[in-house]
Design an enzyme around this catalytic site. Structure first.
Site, mmCIF file in Angstrom:
data_model
loop_
_atom_site.group_PDB
_atom_site.id
_atom_site.type_symbol
_atom_site.label_atom_id
_atom_site.label_comp_id
_atom_site.label_asym_id
_atom_site.label_seq_id
_atom_site.Cartn_x
_atom_site.Cartn_y
_atom_site.Cartn_z
ATOM 1 N N ASP A 162 -9.178 -3.853 -6.251
ATOM 2 C CA ASP A 162 -8.452 -2.843 -5.479
ATOM 3 C C ASP A 162 -8.458 -1.538 -6.268
ATOM 4 O OD1 ASP A 162 -6.633 -1.273 -4.063
ATOM 5 O OD2 ASP A 162 -5.035 -2.755 -4.113
ATOM 6 N N HIS A 221 -7.390 -5.343 -1.857
ATOM 7 C CA HIS A 221 -6.295 -4.612 -1.218
ATOM 8 C C HIS A 221 -6.066 -5.177 0.186
ATOM 9 C CE1 HIS A 221 -3.747 -1.047 -0.811
ATOM 10 N NE2 HIS A 221 -4.093 -1.087 0.463
ATOM 11 N N SER A 251 0.840 -1.189 0.000
ATOM 12 C CA SER A 251 0.000 0.000 0.000
ATOM 13 C C SER A 251 0.883 1.251 0.000
ATOM 14 C CB SER A 251 -0.977 -0.042 1.171
ATOM 15 O OG SER A 251 -2.031 0.876 0.994
#
Length: 163
Positions: free
Chosen positions: A105, A135, A11
């Protein structure tokens, strides 16, 4: 073995890892052998199509991303905040990249775009999208078999990249 060091993150950690990978040599530091980017956030301007198409209903939302970006306090056009904004010449300084995304995502398209940009700049890239995952799948390996299989594949790729 200092020759087998990689930098990585998931991320926003993928954002930071990509910046470190790209800038290490310019800062007089040893360039990592590889960078491992798991569903990285690479463009704080949030211009990728998947931000809109996958921005609701899949754990990470576009509203959350806007909130995070608003608290980061950086110029979204600065490559040290948005690695996708880096020039091709700057990207060419990056180590080989292992880039992984999730099919559901909002950041999915950024990973693909970054892989294309790096490859165009002459950087070796392995890019893969795990289509059935969301995600944050690296934290779901105990509950989601597909996440476990994905992380196993990523570990094999990293092992190979480090020789």
């Amino acid at each position: 073995d200092a020759g087998r060091i990689a930098v990585g993150g998931d991320s926003f950690g993928g954002n930071l890892a990509s910046i470190l990978g790209r800038t290490a040599g310019a800062r007089g530091q040893r360039r990592p052998r590889a960078m491992l980017l798991l569903y990285p956030w690479l463009d704080l301007s949030m211009a990728a199509p998947s931000i809109a198409t996958l921005g609701r209903g899949f754990l990470l939302t576009s509203a959350m991303l806007r909130w995070f970006a608003g608290h980061y306090g950086a110029d979204v056009a600065d490559p040290d905040a948005s690695p996708l904004a880096a020039s091709d010449a700057d990207l060419a300084a990056s180590p080989p990249a292992l880039i992984y995304s999730a099919g559901f995502d909002p950041l999915r398209d950024e990973a693909g775009l970054y892989a294309q940009r790096l490859a165009s700049a002459g950087v070796a890239v392995r890019q893969r999208c795990f289509g059935s995952l969301v995600h944050g799948f690296a934290q779901m390996t105990g509950a989601v078999p597909a996440a476990r299989h994905a992380l196993d594949a990523i570990a094999r790729d990293l092992r190979q990249a480090l020789g």
